[in-house]
Design a protein around this motif. Structure first.
Motif, PDB file in Angstrom:
ATOM      1  N   GLN A  60       0.872  -1.177   0.000  1.00 13.05           N
ATOM      2  CA  GLN A  60       0.000   0.000   0.000  1.00 13.05           C
ATOM      3  C   GLN A  60       0.909   1.227   0.000  1.00 13.05           C
ATOM      4  O   GLN A  60       1.770   1.362   0.871  1.00 13.05           O
ATOM      5  CB  GLN A  60      -0.927   0.007   1.219  1.00 13.05           C
ATOM      6  CG  GLN A  60      -1.487  -1.355   1.624  1.00 13.05           C
ATOM      7  CD  GLN A  60      -2.119  -2.146   0.495  1.00 13.05           C
ATOM      8  OE1 GLN A  60      -2.851  -1.595  -0.329  1.00 13.05           O
ATOM      9  NE2 GLN A  60      -1.838  -3.448   0.438  1.00 13.05           N
ATOM     10  N   ALA A  78      -2.142   4.571  -3.422  1.00  9.83           N
ATOM     11  CA  ALA A  78      -2.417   3.393  -4.252  1.00  9.83           C
ATOM     12  C   ALA A  78      -2.421   2.143  -3.390  1.00  9.83           C
ATOM     13  O   ALA A  78      -1.660   2.037  -2.425  1.00  9.83           O
ATOM     14  CB  ALA A  78      -1.378   3.259  -5.358  1.00  9.83           C
ATOM     15  N   SER A  80      -2.582  -2.280  -3.531  1.00 12.07           N
ATOM     16  CA  SER A  80      -2.421  -3.497  -4.328  1.00 12.07           C
ATOM     17  C   SER A  80      -2.407  -4.679  -3.378  1.00 12.07           C
ATOM     18  O   SER A  80      -2.290  -4.509  -2.157  1.00 12.07           O
ATOM     19  CB  SER A  80      -1.128  -3.438  -5.152  1.00 12.07           C
ATOM     20  OG  SER A  80       0.010  -3.248  -4.318  1.00 12.07           O
ATOM     21  N   SER A 156      -1.869  -7.839  -7.697  1.00 15.15           N
ATOM     22  CA  SER A 156      -2.929  -7.115  -8.391  1.00 15.15           C
ATOM     23  C   SER A 156      -3.029  -5.699  -7.843  1.00 15.15           C
ATOM     24  O   SER A 156      -3.079  -5.499  -6.625  1.00 15.15           O
ATOM     25  CB  SER A 156      -4.285  -7.810  -8.213  1.00 15.15           C
ATOM     26  OG  SER A 156      -5.316  -7.045  -8.823  1.00 15.15           O
ATOM     27  N   ALA A 157      -3.058  -4.731  -8.734  1.00 12.95           N
ATOM     28  CA  ALA A 157      -3.396  -3.374  -8.315  1.00 12.95           C
ATOM     29  C   ALA A 157      -4.863  -3.362  -7.904  1.00 12.95           C
ATOM     30  O   ALA A 157      -5.680  -4.116  -8.444  1.00 12.95           O
ATOM     31  CB  ALA A 157      -3.160  -2.394  -9.460  1.00 12.95           C
ATOM     32  N   LEU A 160      -5.779   3.417  -7.454  1.00 12.79           N
ATOM     33  CA  LEU A 160      -4.729   4.424  -7.563  1.00 12.79           C
ATOM     34  C   LEU A 160      -5.421   5.772  -7.715  1.00 12.79           C
ATOM     35  O   LEU A 160      -6.252   5.940  -8.607  1.00 12.79           O
ATOM     36  CB  LEU A 160      -3.824   4.142  -8.767  1.00 12.79           C
ATOM     37  CG  LEU A 160      -2.481   4.873  -8.837  1.00 12.79           C
ATOM     38  CD1 LEU A 160      -1.544   4.165  -9.817  1.00 12.79           C
ATOM     39  CD2 LEU A 160      -2.631   6.333  -9.247  1.00 12.79           C
ATOM     40  N   LEU A 176       2.655   3.135 -10.214  1.00 19.44           N
ATOM     41  CA  LEU A 176       2.697   1.861 -10.933  1.00 19.44           C
ATOM     42  C   LEU A 176       4.114   1.287 -10.921  1.00 19.44           C
ATOM     43  O   LEU A 176       4.306   0.073 -10.810  1.00 19.44           O
ATOM     44  CB  LEU A 176       2.203   2.051 -12.368  1.00 19.44           C
ATOM     45  CG  LEU A 176       0.697   2.308 -12.505  1.00 19.44           C
ATOM     46  CD1 LEU A 176       0.360   2.789 -13.912  1.00 19.44           C
ATOM     47  CD2 LEU A 176      -0.099   1.055 -12.178  1.00 19.44           C
ATOM     48  N   MET A 179       4.635  -0.439  -7.650  1.00 20.83           N
ATOM     49  CA  MET A 179       4.008  -1.764  -7.618  1.00 20.83           C
ATOM     50  C   MET A 179       4.873  -2.789  -8.340  1.00 20.83           C
ATOM     51  O   MET A 179       5.083  -3.908  -7.846  1.00 20.83           O
ATOM     52  CB  MET A 179       2.620  -1.702  -8.260  1.00 20.83           C
ATOM     53  CG  MET A 179       1.590  -0.933  -7.472  1.00 20.83           C
ATOM     54  SD  MET A 179      -0.027  -1.004  -8.291  1.00 20.83           S
ATOM     55  CE  MET A 179      -0.916   0.267  -7.385  1.00 20.83           C
ATOM     56  N   LEU A 191       2.160  -8.572 -12.558  1.00 20.26           N
ATOM     57  CA  LEU A 191       1.292  -7.525 -12.019  1.00 20.26           C
ATOM     58  C   LEU A 191       0.062  -7.438 -12.904  1.00 20.26           C
ATOM     59  O   LEU A 191       0.176  -7.239 -14.118  1.00 20.26           O
ATOM     60  CB  LEU A 191       2.014  -6.176 -12.005  1.00 20.26           C
ATOM     61  CG  LEU A 191       1.151  -4.945 -11.665  1.00 20.26           C
ATOM     62  CD1 LEU A 191       0.584  -5.037 -10.255  1.00 20.26           C
ATOM     63  CD2 LEU A 191       1.961  -3.651 -11.838  1.00 20.26           C
ATOM     64  N   VAL A 193      -3.918  -5.691 -13.407  1.00 18.93           N
ATOM     65  CA  VAL A 193      -4.636  -4.472 -13.032  1.00 18.93           C
ATOM     66  C   VAL A 193      -6.078  -4.556 -13.517  1.00 18.93           C
ATOM     67  O   VAL A 193      -6.341  -4.379 -14.709  1.00 18.93           O
ATOM     68  CB  VAL A 193      -3.969  -3.214 -13.645  1.00 18.93           C
ATOM     69  CG1 VAL A 193      -4.649  -1.952 -13.120  1.00 18.93           C
ATOM     70  CG2 VAL A 193      -2.473  -3.187 -13.361  1.00 18.93           C
ATOM     71  N   HIS A 252      -1.568   2.542 -19.028  1.00 20.95           N
ATOM     72  CA  HIS A 252      -1.026   1.229 -18.681  1.00 20.95           C
ATOM     73  C   HIS A 252      -0.320   0.568 -19.861  1.00 20.95           C
ATOM     74  O   HIS A 252       0.745  -0.037 -19.703  1.00 20.95           O
ATOM     75  CB  HIS A 252      -2.141   0.322 -18.149  1.00 20.95           C
ATOM     76  CG  HIS A 252      -2.624   0.706 -16.787  1.00 20.95           C
ATOM     77  ND1 HIS A 252      -3.444   1.791 -16.568  1.00 20.95           N
ATOM     78  CD2 HIS A 252      -2.383   0.169 -15.561  1.00 20.95           C
ATOM     79  CE1 HIS A 252      -3.691   1.897 -15.274  1.00 20.95           C
ATOM     80  NE2 HIS A 252      -3.068   0.930 -14.643  1.00 20.95           N
TER      81      HIS A 252
END
Length: 290
Positions: A60, A78, A80, A156-157, A160, A176, A179, A191, A193, A252
């Protein structure tokens, strides 16, 4: 901690005092999220629990603007969550995706809700504890891995957010990047999202399976949506694939992500009829992986 000359990135592990007070309606981050989030029972139950476990707190992130002459300001936040993805393990991890790209389709159709509940419940199981709650959705009930105590192999995100006055300063990219770095440092191979395309709400009658392949420069301003955009998903200009029309998807993809699938039941929102009339939304989520 990541540092620039002006911005500093912390985790909930290193700076738990930065965690936003979601019960304080005057807190600036409380007004960022769409109102319909309030009706998502999975989000209400599980999201705050990412602060309860050491192994989750480090995923986090907070960005603070610090100045010698002014108090520090929390400008971005953000979240995750690590999770165990059995189909990824079965093909030997990330390296197996090149020969088994179909495994990406095994990401849960329940998107955000299922990934969030899976990650927290798996973390709880690794503590040797019973499940926190019964499944909130049918997709969660079908998720046989939510009770696994296996070591996570993916990240996993979850969310954000950057305060409006601090946007367009590269802070989303910084988050990002954090993460991705956290995933690498902890041996998480992928990762993913589950994201809400930010401009999809402007085109409620367009199927998201079509919308997510609209490309920049070929949006609806150039003519009727269907004829202009049909067949554009593989469009290449100057030897490079076109970036997505949607700004958040485009962000992304430009950072190395790949659009994978649609999660049509990503958030199960409950409310009475007036609640939904007031919201006036049609919403879907697209997965990307990086």
């Amino acid at each position: 901690m990541t540092t620039t000359s002006e911005y500093h990135v912390y985790t909930a592990q290193s700076r738990p005092d930065l965690w936003p007070d979601w019960d304080n309606e005057s807190h600036p981050f409380c007004s960022i999220w769409p109102k319909f989030f309030e009706g998502d029972l999975t989000d209400k139950f599980y999201l705050s629990k990412t602060r309860n476990y050491d192994e989750l707190r480090k995923f986090q992130f907070f960005i603070v603007r610090q100045s010698p002459t002014e108090p520090e300001i929390l400008v971005a936040f953000a979240q995750s969550i690590p999770f165990f993805w059995p189909e990824l393990e079965a093909i030997g991890g990330r390296t197996g995706l090149s020969s088994h790209p179909e495994v990406l389709q095994s990401l849960p159709d329940g998107g955000y809700d299922t990934i969030l509940s899976r990650g927290v419940e798996q973390c709880h199981a690794r503590q040797g504890l019973p499940p926190l709650a019964a499944p909130f959705t049918d997709d969660q009930a079908r998720d046989c891995t939510r009770k696994c105590n296996n070591r996570p192999n993916a990240l996993s995100a979850l969310s954000l957010a950057v305060l409006p006055e601090w946007r367009s300063k590269g802070l989303a990219e910084m988050m990002l990047g954090c993460m991705k770095a956290a995933a690498r440092e902890t041996g998480l191979e992928v990762l993913v999202v589950p994201l809400r395309p930010t401009r999809k709400v402007d085109f409620p009658n367009v199927n998201i399976a079509d919308y997510m392949f609209w490309t920049k420069g070929f949006g609806p301003a150039q003519g009727p949506v269907g004829p202009i955009l049909s067949g554009d998903r593989e469009r290449v200009v100057n030897g490079k694939p076109c970036l997505p029309f949607d700004p958040w998807l485009r962000k992304h993809v430009s950072l190395g992500g790949k659009v994978v699938k649609v999660a049509r039941k990503s958030m199960a929102v409950e409310g009475d009829m007036n609640h939904f009339i007031d919201l006036n939304f049609i919403d879907d989520v697209a997965y990307t992986y990086i």
